[in-house]
Design an enzyme around this catalytic site. Structure first.
Site, short mmCIF file in Angstrom:
data_model
loop_
_atom_site.label_atom_id
_atom_site.label_comp_id
_atom_site.label_asym_id
_atom_site.label_seq_id
_atom_site.Cartn_x
_atom_site.Cartn_y
_atom_site.Cartn_z
N ASP A 1 0.42 -1.42 -0.09
CA ASP A 1 -0.09 -0.02 -0.10
C ASP A 1 1.48 1.21 -0.03
O ASP A 1 2.15 1.29 0.95
CB ASP A 1 -0.56 0.19 0.86
CG ASP A 1 -2.34 1.30 0.95
OD1 ASP A 1 -2.83 0.99 1.02
OD2 ASP A 1 -1.72 2.30 0.92
N ASP B 1 -3.61 1.90 -5.20
CA ASP B 1 -2.17 2.09 -4.82
C ASP B 1 -1.80 0.67 -3.54
O ASP B 1 -0.98 0.94 -3.05
CB ASP B 1 -2.39 2.85 -4.26
CG ASP B 1 -2.61 3.01 -2.49
OD1 ASP B 1 -3.87 2.63 -1.99
OD2 ASP B 1 -2.34 4.06 -1.26
N GLU B 2 -2.78 -0.36 -3.78
CA GLU B 2 -2.95 -0.88 -3.24
C GLU B 2 -3.69 -2.30 -4.32
O GLU B 2 -3.62 -2.55 -4.32
CB GLU B 2 -4.09 -0.75 -2.24
CG GLU B 2 -4.05 -2.06 -0.68
CD GLU B 2 -5.38 -1.74 0.11
OE1 GLU B 2 -5.70 -2.66 0.68
OE2 GLU B 2 -5.91 -0.92 -1.12
P1 TTP Z 1 -5.33 4.75 0.89
O1 TTP Z 1 -4.01 4.22 0.78
O2 TTP Z 1 -6.48 4.18 1.51
O3 TTP Z 1 -4.87 6.46 1.87
P2 TTP Z 1 -3.64 7.08 1.66
O4 TTP Z 1 -2.38 6.18 0.32
O5 TTP Z 1 -3.26 7.67 1.40
O6 TTP Z 1 -2.12 6.60 2.59
P3 TTP Z 1 -2.08 5.30 3.69
O7 TTP Z 1 -0.43 5.84 3.97
O8 TTP Z 1 -2.50 5.72 5.00
O9 TTP Z 1 -2.35 4.08 2.67
O10 TTP Z 1 -6.24 5.62 -0.20
C1 TTP Z 1 -5.45 6.14 -1.34
C2 TTP Z 1 -5.28 6.75 -2.59
O11 TTP Z 1 -6.75 6.56 -2.75
C3 TTP Z 1 -5.92 8.70 -1.23
O12 TTP Z 1 -3.85 7.93 -1.72
C4 TTP Z 1 -6.26 8.93 -2.19
C5 TTP Z 1 -7.48 8.03 -3.22
N1 TTP Z 1 -8.22 8.37 -1.60
C6 TTP Z 1 -9.79 8.43 -2.06
O13 TTP Z 1 -9.93 9.53 -4.17
N2 TTP Z 1 -10.93 8.41 -1.23
C7 TTP Z 1 -11.13 7.88 -0.06
O14 TTP Z 1 -11.80 7.75 0.07
C8 TTP Z 1 -10.06 7.43 0.27
C9 TTP Z 1 -9.63 6.36 1.36
C10 TTP Z 1 -8.37 7.15 -0.50
MG MG Z 2 -1.49 3.75 0.55
#
Ligand code: TTP
Ligand code: MG
Length: 446
Positions: A11, A105-106
């Site tokens: 992630d 991103d996962e």
């Molecule tokens: P995430 O992996 O949930 O968040 P993140 O990568 O920003 O942070 P973390 O370090 O906690 O993993 O989500 C990935 C991307 O998806 C995030 O950068 C933005 C997008 N996203 C949205 O557009 N809406 C949302 O509600 C969420 C949770 C994420």
């Molecule tokens: Mg993330």
């Protein structure tokens, strides 16, 4: 559950915000909030510096502004996120043929299917190498990586590793590892199930472990109850399934009275295409196939579809193709139902999406971490400058919009490969200033 920690979960950290900090050197180490701009907008994500002020995903931008008034508030640059995602997903595919992408991103990777040595030391080395490859190939983005004996354990591990870390749940320690976690860490527990569990006094996974299978089934239903009872003891047999993505998105309308007028139907197609595109964009996808479904007054149903060479998320492309498809259908007797659908999705940036023009067609160049872009007309026709968008000025070079309003636009001239750059303000109609954007509207009839 396996006897080796051969499931990997990756992630990216603060993904959208990290891409912004990569491409905007003056924002590195600073609070950055990416999302809908304006009072009705919602935060998509925030850099860890902004999270320190309490800014979170899904919070209103107005609230984020109250908590972090000095943060940089930017609209999204989805092409850049998709390109970065594509680089990372490609790295994962080099590790194993079994990669299941969960979001932009996962992803899960089945390392057992990749011909690797599966002892703990070897697995850790694979994960460390992957993390450093991600940094190198994306130009500085960091990923958190978890290893475990199932999807559940790998995800728990990557959460423990966050940010910018690695963690491995050693086989044999699964039940003890998850016991203290909040119950909602168990896959499949959504708000509704959580509420029911809370009524039973459940807070942690250990609390679920204390309930019998029949109690769980009584409270949350058979399917969820069975799965909870197993997962709470780390019994997770779910396979890594590469093809589990979304299959299609469509919108349909049945009209109160049959429609005979093609212009009226065209209007319906425009509105439906907009709704479809919103959902495609929300899923961070591009669609290649556009279909139109027409049910005539005589109840005969006709479905036509066309596949594009590239994939797109542009509502006007969906609408244009759907209207062309409509022109091939006889509707003199009237239309009862009309539907616009898209399918054949690609998850991340695709080479053929972009018109690279002068940049050249070499694949590696396209996938370079720092994207070269060519100025093209905005696909929305009228140029609008929003915070964060890339621009180029004939005299000052490449930069990004800091803010715009009252007929003026303020630009910071810097890119991923320059030091923090100077800020200058221009008239909004300055002919030397242009938006930099991708053209993703390539199409051929088939
Ligand atoms: P995430 O992996 O949930 O968040 P993140 O990568 O920003 O942070 P973390 O370090 O906690 O993993 O989500 C990935 C991307 O998806 C995030 O950068 C933005 C997008 N996203 C949205 O557009 N809406 C949302 O509600 C969420 C949770 C994420
Ligand atoms: Mg993330």
């Amino acid at each position: 559950m396996r006897t080796t920690a051969s499931v990997l979960h990756l992630d990216l950290d603060a993904f959208f915000a990290s891409v912004e900090q990569r491409d905007k050197p003056s924002l590195r180490g600073k609070p950055v909030i990416v999302g809908g701009i304006g009072n009705r907008g919602v935060v998509a994500t925030a850099s860890y510096e902004a999270r320190a002020f309490g800014v979170r995903s899904a919070m209103s931008s107005a609230e984020a502004h109250r908590r972090c008034p000095h943060g940089a508030f930017l609209g999204g640059r989805f092409e850049a996120y998709r390109a970065a995602s594509s680089i990372v997903m490609k790295l994962l595919h080099e590790l194993s043929p079994l990669v299941e992408q969960l979001s932009i991103d996962e992803a899960y990777v089945d390392l057992a299917a990749g011909g690797h040595r599966l002892d703990t030391d070897s697995l850790r080395k694979i994960a460390e190498k992957l993390r450093s490859d991600v940094v190198e190939r994306t130009g500085g983005l960091t990923a958190s990586v978890g290893l475990g004996s199932s999807k559940f354990m790998a995800k728990v591990a990557s959460e423990m590793a966050k940010p910018d870390g690695i963690a491995l749940v050693a086989p044999g320690t699964e039940i003890a590892t998850i016991a203290p976690l909040p119950a909602r860490a168990v896959p499949g527990i959504g708000p509704v199930t959580m509420e029911r569990l809370e009524r039973l006094g459940v807070r942690t996974v250990a609390d679920i472990q204390k309930l019998s299978r029949s109690e769980l089934i009584r409270e949350v239903g058979k399917a969820s109850g069975e799965s909870l009872a197993s997962l709470a003891f780390a019994q997770d047999q779910r396979a890594i399934e590469p093809g589990r993505e979304m299959k299609s998105i469509s919108v349909e309308h049945t009209f109160e009275t049959d429609i005979r007028d093609r212009d009226e139907l065209a209007g319906v197609i425009d509105r439906d295409s907009m709704r479809v595109a919103e959902r495609v964009q929300k899923a961070c996808m591009f669609a290649k196939t556009i279909s139109l479904k027409v049910r005539r007054a005589d109840f005969s149903t006709h479905t036509r579809s066309r596949t594009l060479v590239g994939a797109t998320d542009a509502p006007e492309t969906f609408a244009r193709v759907a209207k062309e498809l409509l022109s091939g259908i006889e509707i003199a007797g009237g239309v009862r139902l009309l539907g616009v659908g898209v399918s054949n999705f690609t998850e991340a940036a695709q080479e053929e999406l972009f018109e690279w023009g002068a940049v050249g067609s070499d694949l590696d160049e396209k996938e370079g971490a720092v994207l070269d872009r060519i100025p093209v007309e905005s696909r929305w026709g009228k140029q609008t400058y929003w915070p964060g968008v890339d621009v180029v000025h004939q005299d000052y070079g490449s930069g990004w919009v800091w803010g715009a309003g009252l007929g003026r636009v303020t630009v910071r001239f810097e890119t991923a490969t320059t030091p923090p750059g100077p800020v200058k303000t221009f008239a909004i109609d300055d002919p030397k200033l242009a938006l930099l954007t991708f053209s993703i509207d390539q199409e051929s009839a088939s």
